[in-house]
Design an enzyme around this catalytic site. Structure first.
Site, short mmCIF file in Angstrom:
data_model
loop_
_atom_site.label_atom_id
_atom_site.label_comp_id
_atom_site.label_asym_id
_atom_site.label_seq_id
_atom_site.Cartn_x
_atom_site.Cartn_y
_atom_site.Cartn_z
N HIS A 25 10.73 18.36 51.38
CA HIS A 25 10.74 17.37 50.31
C HIS A 25 11.55 17.85 49.10
O HIS A 25 11.46 17.27 48.03
CB HIS A 25 9.30 17.04 49.90
CG HIS A 25 8.50 16.46 51.03
ND1 HIS A 25 8.31 15.12 51.19
CD2 HIS A 25 7.89 17.07 52.08
CE1 HIS A 25 7.59 14.90 52.29
NE2 HIS A 25 7.31 16.07 52.85
N LYS A 31 22.89 49.04 36.23
CA LYS A 31 22.05 50.09 35.63
C LYS A 31 22.87 50.91 34.62
O LYS A 31 22.38 51.23 33.54
CB LYS A 31 21.50 51.03 36.71
CG LYS A 31 20.44 50.40 37.59
CD LYS A 31 19.86 51.45 38.55
CE LYS A 31 19.04 50.80 39.64
NZ LYS A 31 18.69 51.74 40.72
N GLU A 71 20.38 43.36 51.17
CA GLU A 71 20.80 44.67 50.68
C GLU A 71 21.53 45.46 51.76
O GLU A 71 22.39 46.30 51.48
CB GLU A 71 19.56 45.44 50.19
CG GLU A 71 19.85 46.48 49.15
CD GLU A 71 18.59 46.98 48.44
OE1 GLU A 71 17.58 47.26 49.14
OE2 GLU A 71 18.60 47.09 47.22
#
Lengths: 433, 433
Positions: free
Chosen positions: A308, A422, A287
């Site tokens: 793995h 938003k 951020e």
């Protein structure tokens, strides 16, 4: 107290290359400390370890004691910086199955996090678990209007009133929010909730040393004084001149690697309960730096588990990555590998060694292998993981992130890009203007 | 049965560009189906949904019933492909707090995973939790010599013998290993453990439909028949010609994006219990494609949670990323948002809507925002998440990965890069030759 060390000898970077960046690191230091860098309104975290008020810490400890006495579980409602810091600490320093332990084997109450997603299944499932428990709530939101915690708080406010009655329900709600304004501050005044303040000059991802982080951390039974003390020593150690400052070296090295096309930084840990520390780190750096078309992509793996799964790619894939390992020398608990009569797996040669010894050798072998595969490797060494070292490490990363962001030419303290989705979402939801 | 759909209309790729790759996708299909591609010894998974033997499935179901009757918990010992598939399924289809639910609210026994790391703290902590429980063990390792599961099995073999006595302890150990050879096969014959076979022509990351995945999945109470049926329909749907095959389209699109410099693929989910599905996906693609200096870096986020941590970078950071969202229309459980008398948070306009409705709008708003930010967005739509859809989705990814790997010019079925660190590690540990 103890030192954190940084080993950047396996990054393929010469001393001269580091040296060439030193004047710029000094400039970034000045921008930060003298307050003329971008986003300087949000650098309250910088001196916070010195400025944190004793009375505030005592109030937090007192609230934690009250919660522990009255409740089986604390439900923490918050998203992003309002939960990642505390969750990182609580998981890093506690038992791997903390919430499932019997009460006499835990230092604090059970802790559950909600209000960090919009999953109806998750919220409903959490309700099942809480059914026969006494709970308190800590809702954490600066504005009080962030969608995820607001939706969760609507549900839990009703739940608490239904379960405990209006007056008693209120006594179990702790609010961490803006000191003066916002929906949650207003409601707290009306309802008489206990409140804690989020300072104006500290952004969410830098807020773990405020009540945002400290209250849940204290309820989990961790040692706040040790944690703060680690932050304080971090402030001291990582304010030195760059030549003597591993925090600034880390910032410089990652910028050099980025400019060489290493676009992905993988934070490597060898303990599964450091997963949320990595998530906190990802928010901090992602951020802060991911803007203006720039920024290293922060990723994380947990070894040896992910050797793995992603080990192949790290060893042999596209050379656009570098690794930063948090290496903890002494584990919280250890176990000895026993001799088997028939040695069916051929591991008797390790009998008498501890599992952590093997983990350390896996770490050493991996660094060597990946370095041979041309992946630059940085190593941050901690002698052990406790409240002190965790606090110091978090300050190390916070400050490195600020310096690194300035070196990259961005404002490390804003997040303008989070508004676009938003805006769309509220439009789709039909919010009135 | 139900369809999975793929929307690649927001990837900035023209029909002509897709069209130009079609002949190559047909070639990759032939390489895979006619067996002349690299790694063709390891393509047993391709027709497995048709070839899986009914008696084998019945044996697995029977063992699961025995374990559920005798045990409070199953401890699964395995690493990489030997645990990620089953863990992905068990978490994706179960309650978010499955192990903490009372027995009458669960479909299966508690499930714990170990032997996937070298953390002495983790193993010791797990022992605490198991203290008063009756347990069975499923150890999963093709060779029986992989370090992490071998270390854990040493510990648990002793533990079972001490707790239940040598003879009764044996009856609680289930071994999934090579059909004929290896340390675990040999030991099983000596000790008389119940065993299940891992086929020679199926690698770990492609093994979820073998006993490796199916036994733990069955013990968790999931519906094996639905799961297998999803795989079968996947085999049918995703063997069609490329024009009518979304699996191949996904493989083509990601190769086009990679060649345009989109070096990171972010798998996006909107449910927290899909975390391990993302981990399984990361191994599948990372280990298959990350080699020869090539390969997309597979990463994952959980939204809306991580919109508050990595959302900024995705919106505005370096344009080297693309997103693939698994969008599930209907949630397992839903909740209604209630009206608050005082509307303190300003969300009353959403009252009467469900939390999942809001989650869907967040998804739509996010895709729109990130696409506007020039991040190509792929969407995989599932009407719901159940055994059938999960099986079909896993086959979708398995086959897409094979085709994608061939298009990239790598052998998608080997993992030569995982030996280097092991060699170093064993040298450091002083293993005799």
């Amino acid at each position: 107290m103890g030192k954190i060390t940084l080993d950047y000898s396996r990054t393929f970077i010469s001393d001269e290359e580091i040296e060439s960046l030193v004047p710029f690191a000094r400039t970034a230091h000045d921008m930060l400390h003298k307050g003329y860098g971008a986003g300087s309104d949000f650098t309250g975290w910088l001196q916070l370890p010195q400025k944190i008020r004793k009375e505030e810490v005592e109030r937090i400890k007192k609230a934690a004691v009250d919660i522990k006495e009255s409740s089986d579980a604390l439900v923490v409602i918050g998203v992003g910086g309002s939960y990642l810091g505390s969750r990182a600490c609580i998981e890093a320093l506690n038992h791997n199955f903390y919430n499932q332990l019997p009460i006499d084997k835990r230092r604090g109450t059970e802790i559950y996090f909600v209000g960090n997603n919009l999953s109806s299944s998750y919220i409903s499932d959490l309700m099942d678990i809480l059914e026969n428990k006494d709970i308190s709530i800590n809702v954490i939101s600066k504005s009080g209007a962030t969608l995820e915690p607001a939706v969760a708080f609507r549900i839990f406010k009703n739940y608490m009133e239904a379960k405990y009655g209006k007056d008693n329900g209120k006594k179990r709600i702790y609010v961490t929010t803006d000191e003066h304004k916002g929906a949650l501050r207003k409601l707290s005044q009306e309802e008489g909730y206990a409140t804690f303040a989020i300072p104006d000059d500290i952004g969410g991802r830098y807020s773990v040393l405020t009540a945002v982080g400290l209250l849940p951390i204290a309820v989990a039974g961790l040692d706040l004084d040790g944690f703060i003390s680690g932050f304080r020593d971090g402030l001291e150690d990582y304010s030195r001149d760059v030549q003597d400052n591993i925090c600034y070296k880390y910032a410089m090295v990652r910028n050099i690697l980025y400019s060489r096309g290493k676009e992905i930084e993988i934070l490597v840990t060898y303990e599964p309960n450091l997963k949320y520390l990595a998530e906190w780190w990802k928010q901090l750096f992602g951020e802060s730096e991911g803007k203006d078309g720039k920024g290293i992509y922060p990723s994380s793996v947990n070894f040896t588990t992910d050797l793995h799964s992603l080990g192949q790619l790290i060893q042999d894939g596209k050379r656009n990555i570098f690794e930063t390992t948090i290496n903890i020398i002494k584990p919280r608990r250890d176990l000895e590998i026993q001799r088997l009569a028939d040695d069916i797996d051929g591991l008797n040669f390790m009998a008498g060694k501890t599992v952590n010894y093997v983990n350390q050798k896996a770490f050493e072998g991996t660094v060597k292998a990946h370095t041979k595969g041309q992946v630059p490797n940085l190593i941050i060494n901690l002698s052990e993981m406790n409240e002190y070292y965790l606090g110091k490490l978090m300050y190390f990363f916070e400050k490195a992130c600020a310096i690194s962001g300035y070196l990259l030419g961005v404002n490390p303290f804003n997040q303008p890009g989070v508004e676009e989705y938003k805006k769309n979402m509220y439009q789709l939801l039909g919010r009135p203007n």
